[in-house]
Design a protein around this motif. Structure first.
Motif, PDB file in Angstrom:
ATOM      1  N   LEU A 117       5.781  10.501  -6.423  1.00 47.06           N
ATOM      2  CA  LEU A 117       6.709  10.726  -7.536  1.00 47.06           C
ATOM      3  C   LEU A 117       5.999  11.364  -8.720  1.00 47.06           C
ATOM      4  N   GLY A 118       4.750  10.966  -8.948  1.00 48.58           N
ATOM      5  CA  GLY A 118       4.001  11.485 -10.088  1.00 48.58           C
ATOM      6  C   GLY A 118       3.215  12.748  -9.805  1.00 48.58           C
ATOM      7  N   GLY A 119       3.303  13.249  -8.553  1.00 46.96           N
ATOM      8  CA  GLY A 119       2.593  14.466  -8.227  1.00 46.96           C
ATOM      9  C   GLY A 119       1.085  14.315  -8.142  1.00 46.96           C
ATOM     10  N   ILE A 120       0.617  13.097  -7.929  1.00 44.25           N
ATOM     11  CA  ILE A 120      -0.823  12.851  -7.806  1.00 44.25           C
ATOM     12  C   ILE A 120      -1.291  13.344  -6.439  1.00 44.25           C
ATOM     13  N   THR A 121      -2.378  14.067  -6.417  1.00 48.28           N
ATOM     14  CA  THR A 121      -2.839  14.677  -5.175  1.00 48.28           C
ATOM     15  C   THR A 121      -3.704  13.720  -4.363  1.00 48.28           C
ATOM     16  N   ALA A 122      -3.918  14.112  -3.099  1.00 52.10           N
ATOM     17  CA  ALA A 122      -4.780  13.328  -2.218  1.00 52.10           C
ATOM     18  C   ALA A 122      -6.204  13.275  -2.766  1.00 52.10           C
ATOM     19  N   THR A 123      -6.649  14.351  -3.350  1.00 54.32           N
ATOM     20  CA  THR A 123      -8.007  14.383  -3.924  1.00 54.32           C
ATOM     21  C   THR A 123      -8.131  13.392  -5.073  1.00 54.32           C
ATOM     22  N   GLN A 124      -7.120  13.324  -5.909  1.00 54.68           N
ATOM     23  CA  GLN A 124      -7.150  12.377  -7.035  1.00 54.68           C
ATOM     24  C   GLN A 124      -7.199  10.942  -6.532  1.00 54.68           C
ATOM     25  N   ILE A 125      -6.435  10.633  -5.498  1.00 57.32           N
ATOM     26  CA  ILE A 125      -6.462   9.271  -4.950  1.00 57.32           C
ATOM     27  C   ILE A 125      -7.806   8.995  -4.288  1.00 57.32           C
ATOM     28  N   ARG A 126      -8.340   9.982  -3.604  1.00 59.98           N
ATOM     29  CA  ARG A 126      -9.636   9.823  -2.952  1.00 59.98           C
ATOM     30  C   ARG A 126     -10.721   9.462  -3.965  1.00 59.98           C
ATOM     31  N   GLU A 127     -10.591   9.965  -5.187  1.00 62.81           N
ATOM     32  CA  GLU A 127     -11.605   9.751  -6.223  1.00 62.81           C
ATOM     33  C   GLU A 127     -11.198   8.688  -7.238  1.00 62.81           C
ATOM     34  N   VAL A 160     -10.425   5.064  -9.007  1.00 60.87           N
ATOM     35  CA  VAL A 160     -11.115   3.781  -9.037  1.00 60.87           C
ATOM     36  C   VAL A 160     -10.107   2.669  -8.761  1.00 60.87           C
ATOM     37  N   PHE A 161     -10.301   1.977  -7.645  1.00 63.96           N
ATOM     38  CA  PHE A 161      -9.490   0.808  -7.305  1.00 63.96           C
ATOM     39  C   PHE A 161     -10.386  -0.420  -7.346  1.00 63.96           C
ATOM     40  N   ALA A 162      -9.822  -1.551  -7.685  1.00 66.44           N
ATOM     41  CA  ALA A 162     -10.613  -2.783  -7.711  1.00 66.44           C
ATOM     42  C   ALA A 162     -11.089  -3.125  -6.303  1.00 66.44           C
ATOM     43  N   ILE A 198       0.846  -1.199   0.000  1.00 66.08           N
ATOM     44  CA  ILE A 198       0.000   0.000   0.000  1.00 66.08           C
ATOM     45  C   ILE A 198       0.882   1.250   0.000  1.00 66.08           C
ATOM     46  N   MET A 199       1.937   1.233   0.806  1.00 69.48           N
ATOM     47  CA  MET A 199       2.869   2.347   0.831  1.00 69.48           C
ATOM     48  C   MET A 199       3.447   2.618  -0.543  1.00 69.48           C
ATOM     49  N   SER A 200       3.745   1.563  -1.291  1.00 71.95           N
ATOM     50  CA  SER A 200       4.362   1.726  -2.610  1.00 71.95           C
ATOM     51  C   SER A 200       3.436   2.456  -3.585  1.00 71.95           C
ATOM     52  N   ILE A 201       2.132   2.278  -3.425  1.00 70.63           N
ATOM     53  CA  ILE A 201       1.177   3.025  -4.251  1.00 70.63           C
ATOM     54  C   ILE A 201       1.301   4.512  -3.962  1.00 70.63           C
ATOM     55  N   LEU A 202       1.398   4.852  -2.667  1.00 66.12           N
ATOM     56  CA  LEU A 202       1.544   6.250  -2.285  1.00 66.12           C
ATOM     57  C   LEU A 202       2.895   6.800  -2.721  1.00 66.12           C
ATOM     58  N   PRO A 229     -12.473  -5.909  -3.527  1.00 64.23           N
ATOM     59  CA  PRO A 229     -12.172  -5.161  -2.299  1.00 64.23           C
ATOM     60  C   PRO A 229     -10.700  -5.252  -1.940  1.00 64.23           C
ATOM     61  N   LEU A 230      -9.835  -4.610  -2.696  1.00 63.64           N
ATOM     62  CA  LEU A 230      -8.411  -4.618  -2.373  1.00 63.64           C
ATOM     63  C   LEU A 230      -8.122  -3.759  -1.145  1.00 63.64           C
ATOM     64  N   TYR A 231      -6.964  -4.033  -0.533  1.00 60.60           N
ATOM     65  CA  TYR A 231      -6.496  -3.117   0.506  1.00 60.60           C
ATOM     66  C   TYR A 231      -6.274  -1.731  -0.095  1.00 60.60           C
ATOM     67  N   ALA A 232      -5.832  -1.681  -1.341  1.00 58.01           N
ATOM     68  CA  ALA A 232      -5.570  -0.398  -1.998  1.00 58.01           C
ATOM     69  C   ALA A 232      -6.810   0.483  -2.038  1.00 58.01           C
ATOM     70  N   GLU A 233      -7.970  -0.137  -2.110  1.00 59.67           N
ATOM     71  CA  GLU A 233      -9.204   0.629  -2.187  1.00 59.67           C
ATOM     72  C   GLU A 233      -9.403   1.491  -0.935  1.00 59.67           C
ATOM     73  N   SER A 234      -8.791   1.089   0.161  1.00 60.25           N
ATOM     74  CA  SER A 234      -8.930   1.848   1.394  1.00 60.25           C
ATOM     75  C   SER A 234      -8.307   3.229   1.288  1.00 60.25           C
ATOM     76  N   LEU A 235      -7.476   3.453   0.271  1.00 60.82           N
ATOM     77  CA  LEU A 235      -6.900   4.785   0.083  1.00 60.82           C
ATOM     78  C   LEU A 235      -7.977   5.816  -0.239  1.00 60.82           C
ATOM     79  N   ASN A 236      -9.074   5.368  -0.865  1.00 57.14           N
ATOM     80  CA  ASN A 236     -10.214   6.281  -1.058  1.00 57.14           C
ATOM     81  C   ASN A 236     -10.661   6.839   0.286  1.00 57.14           C
ATOM     82  N   ASN A 237     -10.904   5.928   1.219  1.00 57.07           N
ATOM     83  CA  ASN A 237     -11.407   6.321   2.533  1.00 57.07           C
ATOM     84  C   ASN A 237     -10.359   7.052   3.367  1.00 57.07           C
TER      85      ASN A 237
END
Length: 462
Positions: free
Chosen positions: A428-438, A440-442, A419-423, A444-452
């Protein structure tokens, strides 16, 4: 005397790929290894410990299988089998390292390297044979070894290190661990799960002292839930041996006590392997602890001599050592002008659950005066964690108050490193918290929890 274009001292995770690439570029290259090919990672660190941690996790799962409605009727831990399995994996990896060097025609010298001049090295083999090597370019990758603190009485006790403990084929009944950082905690949980009674003694006020206090507190609670005994803010004043028992005298504030155990592990940090090199024969400078001093491009104070990996100090991680070799190679052959100053430093502590870390901590942000907001989510609010029954831990991210970009993150949870590696990539790519919040993650991955996670953003930190 044998003349080479390049000499690499130490076959760790920076030295090996560099030696192969130098040879591929037409440089006549030699590599010197004192002990085993592959360095700390393959022989004493990542590979053997993670192989044994996997076995301990199975033991822990079986022991608690009733929590998933599966009732086991007793089991035994076969430590000789676990150690043999670990050794087989290490041997395979070590053999692959040697094969890779040989296939690239790198000249391999097994023995101890000593500088006899600025660019001249004497290699003494295991049978006393000597070779004198010289090269215009020398790369030092000798790594580090466990640091043994000068505690009264310790020298008279049969202590273990993170290297020697891994070869014990009898489970320590009572294991006392000096140190409360990454190696100490991984090893402590590993042996607690295999059947030891583990006590951790840390002199700092919290475990993993580089981390934020809330992160350290969650880790401490997690380990104590597995019946590990944790002492923080505790000084060891004397160690002695009484028959088959080891006694450790401690002081916590005004309180004094004595802890006894059958074994003691010293995990109080690591020290660079530079003393034997006799660097005084060169112009290579070291700091007061013996770490080689380098500039942003990993050049030492002696032109043509570089240092990479743990021997230069700084973040002591395999992936950093590997990245060191890329920086050196690109600067030598691609005019890349790259350096180590601003690179990302991700890392993962392989307790169960893991701690994945990237970027700055909250205390670092406060110290630097960076305006930030905090996003925080307990793992018991993560759907995947609830479904799998793995709800220990939490996720925490620092977000810049003005740009909404991620500054750092700590993830304690199952697959926390992933999960840390996604962040990390988002940073590195300058993706914002808002973009991650919105995003689409598959499900029910753990990665999907980044939305919340990023739905929880607090107001700017005071």
């Amino acid at each position: 005397m044998q003349k080479f274009d390049a000499i690499v001292i130490g076959s760790g995770q920076g030295g090996n790929p560099l030696a192969k690439k130098l040879e591929e570029k037409g440089w006549k290259t030699a590599i010197i290894e004192q002990r085993y090919a592959g360095g700390t990672c393959i022989n004493d660190g990542c590979t053997p410990t993670k192989a044994m941690i996997a076995c301990a996790k199975v033991a822990h799962t079986v022991f608690h299988s009733k929590d998933w409605g599966v009732h086991s009727h007793g089991f035994m831990v076969d430590l000789p089998f676990i150690v043999a399995r670990k050794n087989n994996i290490v041997t395979e990896f070590r053999g692959g390292t040697i094969k890779g060097l040989q296939s690239n025609n790198v000249s391999i010298f097994m023995g101890t390297a000593v500088f006899t001049g600025h660019k001249t090295i004497k290699v003494t083999g295991h049978k006393g044979e000597e070779n004198i090597l010289t090269a215009d370019h020398i790369f030092i990758n000798t790594g580090a070894t466990p640091f043994i603190p000068p505690i009264p009485g310790l020298a008279d006790v049969p202590y273990l290190t993170s290297t020697t403990l891994l070869d014990e084929v009898t489970i320590p009944k009572e294991l006392i661990i000096l140190g409360g950082s990454y190696i100490a905690l991984e090893m402590g949980q590993l042996y607690q799960r295999l059947g030891s009674h583990v006590t951790v003694i840390e002199s700092a006020s919290q475990l993993v002292s580089k981390e934020d206090a809330d992160v350290a507190a969650v880790i401490k609670k997690m380990l104590e839930s597995e019946n590990m005994q944790i002492h923080t803010g505790t000084q060891v004043t004397h160690i002695s041996r009484n028959g088959k028992k080891i006694s450790v005298d401690i002081t916590t504030g005004e309180d004094k006590d004595t802890i006894t155990g059958t074994h003691i592990l010293i995990a109080t940090g690591r020290t660079p392997q530079t003393a034997a090199l006799q660097l005084q024969q060169t112009n290579v400078l070291t700091d007061e602890k013996g770490f080689i001093q380098v500039n942003d491009k990993l050049e030492t104070s002696e032109p043509g001599i570089y240092a990479l990996g743990d021997v230069k100090g700084g973040p002591a991680f395999t992936h950093i050592s590997y990245n060191d070799h890329l920086i050196i190679y690109k600067n030598l052959f691609e005019n890349a002008n790259t350096g180590i100053k601003d690179r990302q430093v991700p890392y993962c502590m392989f307790t169960d659950p893991q701690l994945g870390r990237i970027g700055i901590t909250e205390k670092e942000a406060r110290k630097e005066g960076i305006p930030f907001k905090i996003a925080c989510l307990s793992m018991d609010k993560v759907a995947r964690a609830i479904e799998t029954g793995q709800t220990r831990g939490f996720m925490k991210a620092l977000v810049h108050e003005h740009t909404n970009k991620i500054l750092g993150a700590a993830v304690i949870g199952t697959e926390g490193g992933e999960i840390m590696s996604i962040l990390q990539m988002a940073m590195l790519g300058g993706i914002t918290a808002t973009q991650i919040r919105e995003m689409v993650f598959a499900h029910p991955l753990y990665a999907e929890s980044l939305n919340n996670l990023f739905m929880t953003l607090e107001k700017p930190a005071p």
